[in-house]
Structures are given as C-alpha cells and as structure tokens.
Motif scaffolding. Structure first.
Motif, mmCIF file in Angstrom:
data_model
loop_
_atom_site.group_PDB
_atom_site.id
_atom_site.type_symbol
_atom_site.label_atom_id
_atom_site.label_comp_id
_atom_site.label_asym_id
_atom_site.label_seq_id
_atom_site.Cartn_x
_atom_site.Cartn_y
_atom_site.Cartn_z
ATOM 1 N N ILE A 141 2.310 9.736 5.060
ATOM 2 C CA ILE A 141 1.545 9.196 6.511
ATOM 3 C C ILE A 141 2.081 8.623 7.978
ATOM 4 N N LYS A 142 1.633 8.249 8.408
ATOM 5 C CA LYS A 142 1.493 7.998 9.901
ATOM 6 C C LYS A 142 1.241 6.490 9.929
ATOM 7 N N VAL A 170 -2.731 8.073 -2.676
ATOM 8 C CA VAL A 170 -2.295 9.016 -1.521
ATOM 9 C C VAL A 170 -2.516 9.820 -0.845
ATOM 10 N N MET A 171 -3.151 10.599 -1.917
ATOM 11 C CA MET A 171 -4.298 12.071 -0.622
ATOM 12 C C MET A 171 -5.069 11.114 -0.425
ATOM 13 N N ALA A 172 -5.731 10.369 -0.744
ATOM 14 C CA ALA A 172 -7.067 9.910 -0.336
ATOM 15 C C ALA A 172 -6.840 9.409 0.576
ATOM 16 N N ILE A 173 -5.268 8.334 0.930
ATOM 17 C CA ILE A 173 -4.936 7.329 2.894
ATOM 18 C C ILE A 173 -4.747 8.857 3.742
ATOM 19 N N GLU A 174 -4.415 10.273 2.808
ATOM 20 C CA GLU A 174 -3.734 11.667 3.729
ATOM 21 C C GLU A 174 -5.102 12.162 3.845
ATOM 22 N N ALA A 175 -5.991 11.880 3.553
ATOM 23 C CA ALA A 175 -7.391 12.543 3.591
ATOM 24 C C ALA A 175 -7.739 11.984 4.878
ATOM 25 N N GLY A 176 -7.035 11.009 5.040
ATOM 26 C CA GLY A 176 -8.576 10.317 5.529
ATOM 27 C C GLY A 176 -9.661 8.988 5.676
ATOM 28 N N HIS A 177 -9.312 8.315 5.073
ATOM 29 C CA HIS A 177 -10.049 7.775 3.965
ATOM 30 C C HIS A 177 -9.780 5.623 4.542
ATOM 31 N N ASP A 178 -10.504 5.379 4.556
ATOM 32 C CA ASP A 178 -10.437 3.525 4.713
ATOM 33 C C ASP A 178 -10.165 2.507 3.709
ATOM 34 N N LEU A 179 -11.525 2.822 3.053
ATOM 35 C CA LEU A 179 -11.055 2.145 1.541
ATOM 36 C C LEU A 179 -11.071 3.259 -0.048
ATOM 37 N N LEU A 180 -10.269 2.561 -0.715
ATOM 38 C CA LEU A 180 -10.464 3.254 -2.327
ATOM 39 C C LEU A 180 -10.836 1.935 -2.715
ATOM 40 N N GLU A 181 -12.097 2.748 -3.728
ATOM 41 C CA GLU A 181 -12.348 2.201 -4.567
ATOM 42 C C GLU A 181 -12.138 2.512 -6.159
ATOM 43 N N VAL A 182 -11.488 0.535 -6.323
ATOM 44 C CA VAL A 182 -11.106 1.118 -7.802
ATOM 45 C C VAL A 182 -9.509 2.449 -8.199
ATOM 46 N N SER A 183 -8.975 1.430 -7.487
ATOM 47 C CA SER A 183 -8.049 2.708 -8.274
ATOM 48 C C SER A 183 -7.423 1.824 -9.690
ATOM 49 N N ASN A 188 -4.594 1.750 -10.682
ATOM 50 C CA ASN A 188 -3.136 0.703 -10.672
ATOM 51 C C ASN A 188 -2.619 0.539 -8.805
ATOM 52 N N SER A 189 -3.988 -0.357 -8.257
ATOM 53 C CA SER A 189 -3.561 -0.485 -6.119
ATOM 54 C C SER A 189 -1.819 -1.153 -6.589
ATOM 55 N N GLY A 190 -1.483 -1.473 -7.263
ATOM 56 C CA GLY A 190 0.144 -1.808 -7.055
ATOM 57 C C GLY A 190 1.073 -0.861 -6.454
ATOM 58 N N ARG A 191 0.448 0.023 -7.474
ATOM 59 C CA ARG A 191 1.357 1.312 -7.952
ATOM 60 C C ARG A 191 1.159 2.330 -6.811
ATOM 61 N N ALA A 192 0.168 2.614 -6.355
ATOM 62 C CA ALA A 192 -0.569 3.171 -5.110
ATOM 63 C C ALA A 192 0.064 2.863 -3.665
ATOM 64 N N ILE A 193 -0.110 1.036 -3.229
ATOM 65 C CA ILE A 193 -0.159 0.884 -2.268
ATOM 66 C C ILE A 193 1.684 1.129 -2.619
ATOM 67 N N ASP A 194 2.553 0.986 -3.549
ATOM 68 C CA ASP A 194 4.585 1.507 -3.311
ATOM 69 C C ASP A 194 4.150 2.899 -2.611
ATOM 70 N N LEU A 195 3.260 3.060 -3.379
ATOM 71 C CA LEU A 195 3.600 5.167 -2.956
ATOM 72 C C LEU A 195 2.785 4.785 -1.448
ATOM 73 N N ILE A 196 2.170 4.569 -1.285
ATOM 74 C CA ILE A 196 2.134 4.778 -0.060
ATOM 75 C C ILE A 196 2.714 4.320 1.476
ATOM 76 N N GLN A 197 3.202 2.987 0.712
ATOM 77 C CA GLN A 197 4.231 2.534 1.599
ATOM 78 C C GLN A 197 5.591 3.783 1.619
ATOM 79 N N LYS A 198 6.110 4.444 -0.153
ATOM 80 C CA LYS A 198 6.563 5.817 0.470
ATOM 81 C C LYS A 198 6.094 6.827 1.189
ATOM 82 N N ALA A 199 5.346 6.726 1.145
ATOM 83 C CA ALA A 199 4.268 8.124 1.733
ATOM 84 C C ALA A 199 4.795 7.574 3.136
#
Length: 569
Positions: free
Chosen positions: A350-351, A318-331, A333-344
């Motif tokens: 996150i806008k 979540v913080m990587a997206i918040e920081a401004g990244h376009d691509l996240l390499e090798v999360s 748990n990508s499924g968990r991360a996507i859910d957390l970003i949706q909540k953010a």
C-alpha cells in the motif's frame, strides 16, 4: 414614500438572500478534494499510526452497560480512531457518550449511524421512526421525502451525529430477498433513483452526510451478507442497466458517499470468493475510475460473515484499504488492522501517499460537518427536541400519502359506521390503534381476534359469527418488528382469511406488500394496504376507511400479474 418602502423591501430581500448564500454549504465532493488549512494543520499533528486510524469507525452502544461504553473509550484513547458507528441505546445516554468520547479524542470523531428510517431505527422507544423505504415507495409526491431528509438532518445534528448510512438505493426485484426487501424504495429503477435523490438531497442540504448503499446493488440476492457471502451471477450488461443505474445517476447528482456491499460478483471480479467490498476492481476500477466517484467510499460492516468468512484475521481490512476505501466500518479488531496496514505500507503493498490522501479527505469531511469547532451536545430537552409536533405531523402526512387502495372503491363507498359490523383482526390478541379508533366510530360491532395458530374447528365457529353481520372489516397485522414477504400464520388461518374475504368485506393489511401472495383476499370488496404495522399506518388506514382521506399511494413493487408496480385506485 412608496419608492422608499420599495427600496427597504428590496434591500431586505438582498440581505436575506445574502444571508442564505453565506450559510449554504459548499458542495461536499468538491470540498473534500480541495486543500484546507485546518485539515493540513490537524494532519501534521498525527503520527503515521494515527493517520491510518482516521480511516476506522468503531462500534458504539449505550444499551450494553457502562463496562462496554468504557471499553470503547479505551480503544478511542489508545488508537485515536476516526469515528463511531452508533447502534442501540437511548438519546440522552448516547449524547453523554458522544461528549465523553469527543473529549477523549485528539481529533474530533465523525459520528455515523444507520438511520434509514431516522433515529428510531436504533432508538425506537424514544425517537421518531419514519416509514420504511418500501412504504415511501408508495408515495407519489417526492417532496415529502425531501422534507423527511431535512428532518432527519435536524435530528442528527441535535443529538451530535454527522453521517447517515442512507438511503438504500438497491432495487428490490427479488421478493424473497432476506436482507433488503422492505428497506428498498421498490423494484423500478427510475422511481428508486428519484426517491433516493429526494431523501439524499434533504439530508445533505440539511447539513449531514448521506451514503448510497449497497453498491453495486443488493436487491436481487437470496442470502443475507450478515451471515454468508451472497453471489450475483448476472452479466455486466444486466448490472449496468439495472443494479448500478441508481448509483450512476446519483453520483452525477453529487452523492457524498457510497457504501460497498459484501457480495461476490464474478462479472466484476472473477477472483473466487472475492467480496465486492474489498475488491479493487469494484471499488477503484468501477466505482472510482469508471463511474467517476470522488466522494467518500465506506465498507459495509467488516465484522459481517460476508467479508470475514474467506478473508479472516484482519486480511479483509488490509484488502479494503488496498481496494481504495476511505472508511472502514466496524473492524473486528481495529488495533490489529492498523498494525497490518502499517506493515503493508512498509512492504510497498500500500502506498503511503494513498493513505495520506484518504486521511485528508476524511478530515475535510469533518471540517464540512463543522467538527473544526468542538461543541458538547446539550442534553436539556433532548427527548422533546427529537419528538417535535412538526416531525410527528410529517410522519403522519407520509403515512397518509402512502396508504394504497389495491382493489376497488366499492367497499369503501358502501362502508357505513351505523351498520352492524364484524371486525376480525388477525395476528394480534388485543386491540391496536386501528381497532381502538374504529371502535369509537362504529354504532354496533363485534370484535374478534385470531392469533394465527388456531385450529380449523375454532376458526369455523368464528367464520359463522362474522358472517352474521352486514359488513366485515378483516384486518391483517404483521406484528413482527420487520415485515416479511410471507405471513407467519398457520395454514388454517390463511385459509380462514381467504374464506372471509368476500363482497361484504373490506380487507386492511398492515404488512409487507409481497405478503399479498401469502393469502387470497382479492374477492374482498376493497383492499387497503398499509405496508407496515406501525401506529401511523394504522391511523392512515382508519382515515381512508372512514373517508377522511382519499388513498393516493401506488404499489412500489410488482406482486403478481394482477398487481403491478404503480397499481392503485
């Protein structure tokens, strides 16, 4: 008649020039920041969750069995991720996997790879490995590094990949650096920048993406970010003048992508234990706003301890997206991360507009590499196509250009294949390419092997035997898969090397240049440095010893007060 022929020639020239103009790629950074019909049409078919998923790259292997390959396919089908980060396996297996995964994906996958020295970095048994960047640092003509970039691009396209996480632009000014070291072009910021530009331009003009790494500079660390969080305690002035310098210059030269490292740098972000990779002050304030970078930013692998140690359970994603990244390499748990970003997004942390803009940049990158046209990788003759004679010749030309005469031509000039010769090879127990090739040339010689764990008594006998010859060739092999700064021999062996190096001895070292500090061979009549133990460097050193080529390489790093960056005979 002459005028007519001249007209035909001029017309042909115009047509050829026009053809080149038509096939030339648009500037990548400009391209991904423009509006494209294909991008908009694909974007509009994606659900909110699938849009977030476009920002994730999942790990892919073919050396872990079919169950692993199938498990990744299920993740792709379920989450519709943006792309792959490809690791070990074989070319044909990889190509078949890519075809399966692309078919399973709603949006074509962006396929990325850590290929600092080409496909051989992950597939060494069946594809070409180019020299390490430290070896390239010794080459004086950067045009050959550009050629390498073009060949890497051809290899990537042939196997169905689009994006190379290279070049490394870290300035390795810490000889004990455990993670960069031989992966760097050297310790001079100007030379590092020039060589990185040649490699980058070759790849990009060849049609694939390149990524500068590891921002803002991993060259002066003594901790490996795979295992812990390194800290850079330098002030901003030092960072600006040294570590950040190549990034700044290459961003201005059109770098497509920048990979941000997991490092704690208080001068850039004073938050305790904050990795640079997930710091908004580093990614947005420094890289985006201050340096003006408008290409793709990508994190280093998000499963590394350098980032997840202090920000576990998906918070780092979540913080990587918040920081401004376009691509996240090798999360992790990508499924968990996507859910957390949706909540953010739902909470306003996150806008949605920021996510949408980044998704469109990633889709535009896919358009730039030609993913708007789906095409299976043809596996027929794949191995042969990835091992062409011209590519193999390029590797050898690079090795020949890198071989460095560290001390004196005297020993090389005196060396005579007709004299009785002792060839003493340290670090191996049987002949490698150098020994085999030299044996074919020598009229009379004895070959001795020292594994590196012998006793003083054993080595004393060998010293006496070797000194009974008119000339000695002392060959030091670092037989490890990655050359280290310290030779791994016992003290008795190191002392043996010191004693054998003398006025009748030509010393040849296939090892990390920093390893010259592990032994004292400076009394040798000549010293040839081969940087790594691969066959192409062994062949280059043999050619230099036999006076078939003149060593023209120069040291890419300062080793001691007597051996400085740029030294060479």
């Amino acid at each position: 008649m002459i005028k007519k022929l001249l007209g035909i020639v001029l017309l042909s020239t115009v047509l050829v020039t026009a053809g080149f103009a038509q096939t030339k790629k648009a500037d990548f950074v400009t391209f991904i920041n423009q509006k494209h019909t294909w991008v908009d049409s694909v974007f509009n078919t994606l659900t909110p969750k699938q849009r977030i998923a476009q920002l994730f790259l999942v790990r892919a292997h073919t050396n872990l069995g079919q169950k692993y390959i199938d498990s990744v396919q299920r993740v792709i089908e379920r989450e519709q991720l943006g792309g792959l980060v490809v690791f070990q396996g074989g070319p044909v297996r990889h190509a078949n996997m890519f075809n399966k995964y692309q078919k399973a994906s709603k949006v074509p996958l962006l396929i990325t790879f850590d290929g600092e020295w080409g496909l051989g970095m992950r597939m060494p048994d069946s594809t070409i490995s180019f020299p390490y960047q430290m070896t390239l640092g010794a080459i004086q003509n950067n045009n050959i590094i550009y050629e390498m970039g073009r060949q890497v691009a051809r290899d990537f396209q042939r196997i169905g990949m689009h994006f190379n996480f290279a070049p490394v632009v870290d300035i390795n000014n810490n000889p004990k650096n455990p993670v960069i070291n031989f992966r760097s072009f050297g310790d001079d910021k100007l030379k590092v920048t020039a060589k990185a530009k040649a490699y980058m331009d070759g790849m990009v003009q060849g049609g694939i993406l390149a990524s500068l790494k590891h921002f803002p500079g991993h060259g002066d660390t003594d901790v490996d970010s795979h295992h812990d969080l390194p800290q850079l305690k330098f002030d901003r002035k030092r960072l600006d003048s040294l570590e950040i310098y190549p990034f700044r210059q290459l961003i201005q030269a059109g770098a497509p992508s920048v990979m941000v490292a997991h490092m704690n740098i208080p001068a850039l972000d004073a938050t305790p234990n904050m990795p640079s990779s997930i710091s908004k002050k580093v990614v947005t304030d420094l890289l985006r706003n201050e340096l003006g970078f408008k290409g793709l930013t990508v994190t280093d692998a998000m499963d590394m301890k350098g980032v997840k140690k202090f920000f576990p359970n998906g918070e780092a994603d979540v913080m990587a997206i918040e920081a401004g990244h376009d691509l996240l390499e090798v999360s992790e748990n990508s499924g968990r991360a996507i859910d957390l970003i949706q909540k953010a997004i739902a909470s306003g942390r996150i806008k949605q507009a920021d996510i949408d803009a980044r998704v469109k940049k990633v889709l535009a990158a896919k358009l730039w590499v030609g993913l708007d046209k789906r095409q299976n990788v043809n596996t027929r003759n794949l191995i042969q196509d990835l091992n062409t004679p011209s590519a193999q010749s390029l590797v050898q030309r690079m090795a020949d250009a890198a071989i460095t005469l560290v001390k004196s031509e005297r020993g090389l000039k005196r060396f005579d294949v007709r004299r009785g010769t002792a060839v003493v090879s340290v670090g191996i127990d049987k002949a490698q390419d150098f020994e085999k090739g030299l044996a074919l040339q020598l009229t009379q010689h004895d070959q001795y092997y020292v594994k590196g764990n012998e006793t003083e008594e054993q080595l004393e006998e060998l010293i006496k035997a070797a000194r009974g010859h008119r000339q000695i060739v002392l060959v030091v092999h670092d037989n490890r898969s990655r050359p280290r700064s310290e030779l791994h021999f016992n003290d008795a062996t190191k002392h043996f090397i010191d004693r054998l190096a003398g006025r009748r001895t030509v010393t040849v070292m296939f090892t990390n240049p920093y390893a010259l500090n592990s032994v004292d061979v400076m009394r040798s009549s000549s010293i040839l440095l081969g940087y790594q133990n691969d066959f192409f460097m062994q062949k280059a050193a043999l050619k230099a010893l036999l006076k078939q080529i003149k060593p023209e390489g120069r040291l890419p790093v300062t080793i001691s007060k007597d051996l400085k960056n740029g030294d060479g005979i």
